[in-house]
Design a protein around this motif. Structure first.
Motif, mmCIF file in Angstrom:
data_model
loop_
_atom_site.group_PDB
_atom_site.id
_atom_site.type_symbol
_atom_site.label_atom_id
_atom_site.label_comp_id
_atom_site.label_asym_id
_atom_site.label_seq_id
_atom_site.Cartn_x
_atom_site.Cartn_y
_atom_site.Cartn_z
ATOM 1 N N ASN A 387 0.846 -1.188 0.000
ATOM 2 C CA ASN A 387 0.000 0.000 0.000
ATOM 3 C C ASN A 387 0.886 1.244 0.000
ATOM 4 O O ASN A 387 1.438 1.634 1.028
ATOM 5 N N ILE A 388 1.034 1.841 -1.178
ATOM 6 C CA ILE A 388 1.746 3.120 -1.278
ATOM 7 C C ILE A 388 0.733 4.199 -0.903
ATOM 8 O O ILE A 388 -0.097 4.620 -1.699
ATOM 9 N N THR A 389 0.809 4.615 0.361
ATOM 10 C CA THR A 389 -0.215 5.497 0.914
ATOM 11 C C THR A 389 -0.118 6.938 0.433
ATOM 12 O O THR A 389 -1.042 7.721 0.648
ATOM 13 N N GLY A 390 0.988 7.284 -0.208
ATOM 14 C CA GLY A 390 1.121 8.627 -0.759
ATOM 15 C C GLY A 390 2.215 8.675 -1.797
ATOM 16 O O GLY A 390 3.310 8.143 -1.584
ATOM 17 N N GLY A 391 1.922 9.287 -2.930
ATOM 18 C CA GLY A 391 2.937 9.379 -3.967
ATOM 19 C C GLY A 391 2.564 10.389 -5.033
ATOM 20 O O GLY A 391 1.412 10.814 -5.152
ATOM 21 N N GLY A 392 3.561 10.793 -5.788
ATOM 22 C CA GLY A 392 3.347 11.752 -6.864
ATOM 23 C C GLY A 392 3.258 13.193 -6.418
ATOM 24 O O GLY A 392 3.059 14.083 -7.245
ATOM 25 N N GLY A 393 3.437 13.423 -5.132
ATOM 26 C CA GLY A 393 3.321 14.783 -4.628
ATOM 27 C C GLY A 393 4.392 15.715 -5.147
ATOM 28 O O GLY A 393 4.128 16.884 -5.461
ATOM 29 N N GLN A 394 5.626 15.213 -5.228
ATOM 30 C CA GLN A 394 6.715 16.048 -5.749
ATOM 31 C C GLN A 394 6.443 16.444 -7.198
ATOM 32 O O GLN A 394 6.603 17.612 -7.578
ATOM 33 N N ARG A 395 6.023 15.473 -7.997
ATOM 34 C CA ARG A 395 5.703 15.763 -9.395
ATOM 35 C C ARG A 395 4.552 16.755 -9.493
ATOM 36 O O ARG A 395 4.602 17.701 -10.284
ATOM 37 N N PHE A 396 3.529 16.533 -8.683
ATOM 38 C CA PHE A 396 2.354 17.404 -8.748
ATOM 39 C C PHE A 396 2.723 18.851 -8.450
ATOM 40 O O PHE A 396 2.282 19.782 -9.134
ATOM 41 N N ARG A 397 3.554 19.050 -7.434
ATOM 42 C CA ARG A 397 3.927 20.413 -7.049
ATOM 43 C C ARG A 397 4.780 21.086 -8.121
ATOM 44 O O ARG A 397 4.762 22.303 -8.267
ATOM 45 N N LYS A 398 5.532 20.284 -8.874
ATOM 46 C CA LYS A 398 6.322 20.845 -9.976
ATOM 47 C C LYS A 398 5.439 21.257 -11.148
ATOM 48 O O LYS A 398 5.745 22.213 -11.871
ATOM 49 N N GLU A 399 4.357 20.520 -11.364
ATOM 50 C CA GLU A 399 3.518 20.724 -12.537
ATOM 51 C C GLU A 399 2.382 21.701 -12.328
ATOM 52 O O GLU A 399 1.694 22.069 -13.283
ATOM 53 N N HIS A 400 2.141 22.119 -11.079
ATOM 54 C CA HIS A 400 1.000 22.976 -10.797
ATOM 55 C C HIS A 400 1.404 24.176 -9.942
ATOM 56 O O HIS A 400 2.366 24.110 -9.174
ATOM 57 N N LYS A 401 0.655 25.247 -10.089
ATOM 58 C CA LYS A 401 0.805 26.377 -9.184
ATOM 59 C C LYS A 401 0.306 25.958 -7.810
ATOM 60 O O LYS A 401 -0.784 25.396 -7.680
ATOM 61 N N ILE A 402 1.088 26.232 -6.782
ATOM 62 C CA ILE A 402 0.777 25.742 -5.446
ATOM 63 C C ILE A 402 0.441 26.898 -4.498
ATOM 64 O O ILE A 402 1.103 27.935 -4.495
ATOM 65 N N TYR A 403 -0.602 26.666 -3.720
ATOM 66 C CA TYR A 403 -1.025 27.603 -2.676
ATOM 67 C C TYR A 403 -0.797 26.930 -1.323
ATOM 68 O O TYR A 403 -0.946 25.718 -1.189
ATOM 69 N N HIS A 404 -0.440 27.741 -0.326
ATOM 70 C CA HIS A 404 -0.244 27.204 1.016
ATOM 71 C C HIS A 404 -1.261 27.798 1.990
ATOM 72 O O HIS A 404 -1.631 28.968 1.879
#
Length: 436
Positions: A387-404
């Motif tokens: 169970n990979i409980t989390g993944g692709g976050g690094q890629r997602f943040r590179k490909e999208h404008k991010i708000y905090h």
């Protein structure tokens, strides 16, 4: 979308008492000892609802009243690269996160979306209170995203040291508010803060592991795996903080046995923790139903060390009836340990051999799988669910404008309850914004 609420009853694990869900029932008042309750679904055979979006394709086994916008679903596939490297014949990866090529569209990069979309769909139409969620990071990100998109009032309580986990690809709606426990605090301190808030009648505690919607939402990882593989796996690998996901896996396993189409195996739960923060491992290896006493300052020191901050629950649902201890005993399970270095190497291996980045908690689970193979603990021809409980976050943040999301208020570790309630009540005004 027209949707008929899922039909189910609730049952206490300890007493076997059956009763109706009053809308947000978290336990059974007649139980003499602490116990989880479970949902018993009218439909004993799982039918995939292809006409429903995302997570809701598993609606037959979710205690929900409506369908919410924006959900993704766990995606299970048979590994090639990692399986070949480890010499495993039947390694299946259940990926929760962002990996469009695999059909994985969880835009917060975590399987916590599974519980958020289930919990909030159970909440629909039953309360005008403000939902309160305490989190070490990923759960808060998931609930904030779901509640923002669906205009559900939400208060988040998160340790200040974990605020970097609150990233989004959209401005968060003002219906979501964030408060934090000051630097040096951990997840338990955030839970304490949320408990203070929930003493006021305007606020509704999400319930954590006691909420059947949370557990059954997380259990969709197993629903994905079993319906993809065609049978129940022999082994289930996952890193745990509270262990709620592992409990959910056990419960899903029991439902599949009752379903009958996928065999009668009981998956061996292989759960893992990030050294040196290993309270579950310490207790279970000693065969203790109770967790050992934990010095608060030492616990906070250990949490500072570990990379997988989301695994830092000091008060997991371990001892109560139907909790993690029972799940491990029922499945002949084990609690494994990996350190930061092992997890970093495992994450790099996954990236190179499978093609996606994974979160630190998922890397801990993979590291223990690697160690189990090397030590001969598991047979290489058995069916393994990772169970990979989390993944692709690094890629997602590179490909999208991010708000905090930043906190409206930061409270001390041991705050004055009256001050907390007064200040939090003042937050919920429609003209306030939270996004920077």
């Amino acid at each position: 979308m027209n949707f008929a609420p899922t039909k189910y009853r609730l049952v206490s694990v300890s007493s076997a008492a059956e009763f109706e869900d009053e809308g947000w029932t978290l336990d059974y008042s007649g139980d003499e000892t602490p116990s989880l309750i479970r949902a018993e679904y009218e439909k004993k055979e799982l039918n995939i609802r292809e006409e429903l979006p995302g997570l809701y394709r598993f609606a037959d086994w979710l205690p929900i009243k409506t369908i919410l916008a924006g959900s993704g679903s766990p995606v299970t596939y048979k590994s090639e690269g990692l399986a070949k490297e480890l010499g495993l014949e039947n390694l299946y990866i259940t990926f929760n996160g962002y990996w469009p090529e695999k059909g994985a569209e969880m835009r917060t990069g975590s399987f916590k979306e599974c519980e958020a979309y289930s919990v909030c769909a159970r909440l629909s139409g039953i309360s005008d209170k403000i939902l309160v969620v305490a989190s070490a990071g990923n759960t808060a990100r998931a609930f904030a995203s779901v509640c923002s998109k669906n205009k559900i009032p939400l208060l988040l309580c998160v340790p200040e040291d974990n605020l970097d986990a609150l990233w989004f690809d959209h401005p968060v709606d003002p219906c979501v508010k964030l408060i934090a426990s000051q630097k040096g605090a951990d997840y338990f301190d955030a839970i304490h803060l949320s408990n203070i808030v929930c003493t006021h009648p305007q606020f509704l505690p999400e319930g954590g592991a006691k909420n059947v919607a949370r557990r059954d939402g997380m259990g969709t990882t197993v629903l994905s795996a079993v319906t993809t593989i065609g049978e129940i796996p022999h082994y289930y690998f996952q890193a745990v903080g509270s262990g709620t996901g592992a409990i959910a896996a056990w419960e899903a396993n029991l439902r599949f046995i009752e379903d009958g189409k996928y065999g009668n195996k009981m998956m061996k739960l292989m759960v893992s923790q990030n050294h040196p923060f290993v309270p579950i491992a310490d207790a279970y290896v000693a065969d203790s139903r109770d967790l050992f006493p934990f010095d608060d300052d030492e616990a906070r020191r250990q949490v500072e060390i570990i990379n997988a901050k989301v695994l830092s629950n000091r008060k997991p649902p371990y001892s109560l009836a139907g909790g993690l201890y029972d799940a491990l005993k029922a499945t002949d399970g084990e609690v494994l340990i990996a350190d930061n270095n092992e997890a970093e190497m495992a994450a790099q291996m996954f990236k190179e051999l499978e093609g996606a980045d994974v979160e630190p908690a998922a890397a801990i689970a993979l590291a223990t799988l690697i160690n189990s193979v090397k030590s001969g603990k598991i047979e290489k021809d058995k069916i393994i669910m990772l169970n990979i409980t989390g993944g692709g976050g690094q890629r997602f943040r590179k490909e999208h404008k991010i708000y905090h999301l930043k906190p409206e208020i930061v409270f001390p570790i041991d705050p004055d309850p009256a001050v907390v309630i007064r200040r939090v009540l003042g937050l919920f005004k429609p003209d306030e914004t939270l996004v920077v």
